[in-house]
Design a protein around this motif. Structure first.
Motif, PDB file in Angstrom:
ATOM      1  N   UNK A 121       5.572  15.579  14.790  1.00 16.25           N
ATOM      2  CA  UNK A 121       7.057  15.944  14.837  1.00 16.25           C
ATOM      3  C   UNK A 121       7.364  14.432  14.132  1.00 16.25           C
ATOM      4  N   UNK A 122       6.740  13.234  14.314  1.00 15.47           N
ATOM      5  CA  UNK A 122       7.131  12.092  13.659  1.00 15.47           C
ATOM      6  C   UNK A 122       6.748  12.079  12.117  1.00 15.47           C
TER       7      UNK A 122
ATOM      8  N   UNK B 191       0.654  -1.233  -0.010  1.00 14.05           N
ATOM      9  CA  UNK B 191       0.066  -0.236   0.037  1.00 14.05           C
ATOM     10  C   UNK B 191       0.915   1.327  -0.064  1.00 14.05           C
ATOM     11  N   UNK B 192       1.869   1.307   0.841  1.00 14.88           N
ATOM     12  CA  UNK B 192       3.058   2.287   0.855  1.00 14.88           C
ATOM     13  C   UNK B 192       3.397   2.623  -0.486  1.00 14.88           C
TER      14      UNK B 192
ATOM     15  N   UNK C 104       4.132   4.559  10.594  1.00 16.44           N
ATOM     16  CA  UNK C 104       4.950   5.688  10.739  1.00 16.44           C
ATOM     17  C   UNK C 104       5.654   5.825   9.239  1.00 16.44           C
ATOM     18  N   UNK C 105       5.957   4.994   8.530  1.00 17.04           N
ATOM     19  CA  UNK C 105       6.306   5.447   7.351  1.00 17.04           C
ATOM     20  C   UNK C 105       5.457   6.070   6.302  1.00 17.04           C
ATOM     21  N   UNK C 106       4.204   6.062   6.602  1.00 13.40           N
ATOM     22  CA  UNK C 106       3.161   6.542   5.585  1.00 13.40           C
ATOM     23  C   UNK C 106       2.899   7.973   6.225  1.00 13.40           C
TER      24      UNK C 106
ATOM     25  N   UNK D  82      -5.449  10.246   3.035  1.00 13.11           N
ATOM     26  CA  UNK D  82      -5.842  10.073   4.449  1.00 13.11           C
ATOM     27  C   UNK D  82      -5.339   8.836   5.204  1.00 13.11           C
ATOM     28  N   UNK D  83      -4.692   8.791   5.978  1.00 13.95           N
ATOM     29  CA  UNK D  83      -4.350   7.352   6.726  1.00 13.95           C
ATOM     30  C   UNK D  83      -5.145   7.468   7.992  1.00 13.95           C
TER      31      UNK D  83
END
Length: 254
Positions: free
Chosen positions: A163-164, A88-89, A124-126, A101-102
């Motif tokens: 911030x992430x 998906x990524x 977090x990679x998204x 939108x995640x």
């Protein structure tokens, strides 16, 4: 020319209240043409409510089938495992420049520590590719690894998720902090906005999915992230307020 094609990468809810059903219904309400890549099936079994991930190869074929569709937006829902999430990524990366939108659905897996840890790292990679993320309180806690007990905690975690890498964050408080008001916190990296609506005791199955897919729809229609969130907050409240009392007894019998 911009299209009205919008994709949901989401799961199949056996009770038809959330997941892809909520996504498609919301897209149709907003006069958008919805597509779906199905990430999983669900069912009640002797072990309770279970999620069955779409075969990795099959999921890949779904995305390849849609690679040339000129999507105007993407909403991501339940990603059941790392393999599905990685594909998906890659698809999202290949469709840069459109609203994404995640909705980081982790609650149904929160008791499986190893799996949640792996999915957390993948989700977090998204963040850098998502226009907005929409975790509920439990998901926000799992993503930030912080406890939320107050409105100030919600704001602090929203800032941390930004911030992430998340551009815009809305944390859905539901009725956990207040029995009278459903409190959400929006943060864009500069300003906080607290949104509230009365808590309704009527059918709220699929509310989170509907909220995220409504935000995606509004972004496609040209609204700013905050405008999209505000419109969607009211849309979900009105949908719950005017829903029937349909419910399914979630048990399993041989």
């Amino acid at each position: 020319m911009k299209t009205n094609y919008i994709l949901a990468i989401s799961g199949n809810d056996i009770f038809s209240g959330g997941g892809l059903y909520a996504d498609l219904a919301t897209y149709t309400t907003n006069h958008l043409h919805g597509f779906v890549a199905v990430t999983c099936l669900t069912a009640m079994t002797e072990n309770g409510f279970e999620v069955f991930a779409t075969d990795n190869t099959v999921f890949g074929h779904q995305l390849k089938s849609l690679k040339d569709v000129d999507f105007a937006g993407i909403k991501l829902g339940l990603l059941p495992n790392v393999d599905v999430a990685e594909q998906a990524l890659d698809f999202v990366k290949a469709h840069a420049g459109i609203p994404v939108v995640l909705d980081p659905v982790l609650v149904c897996k929160e008791s499986h520590d190893v799996e949640v840890s792996a999915l957390r790292e993948e989700l977090l990679k998204f963040f850098p590719y998502a226009t907005i993320i929409t975790p509920n309180l439990v998901e926000a806690e799992l993503l930030s690894q912080k406890t939320i007990k107050s409105l100030e905690d919600m704001k602090a975690v929203a800032k941390e998720l930004h911030e992430l890498g998340a551009k815009n964050v809305v944390i859905k408080g539901g009725n956990r902090l207040s029995k009278e008001l459903a409190l959400d916190v929006f943060y864009d990296g500069q300003d906080f906005k607290v949104l509230e609506s009365p808590v309704s005791s009527k059918n709220n199955v699929g509310a989170g999915c509907t909220f995220a897919s409504s935000i995606a729809s509004q972004l496609v229609l040209g609204k700013t992230p905050l405008e999209a969130v505000e419109i969607s907050k009211d849309f979900v409240y009105q949908a719950i307020l005017h829903s029937d009392q349909y419910g399914v007894k979630q048990n399993y019998e041989n």
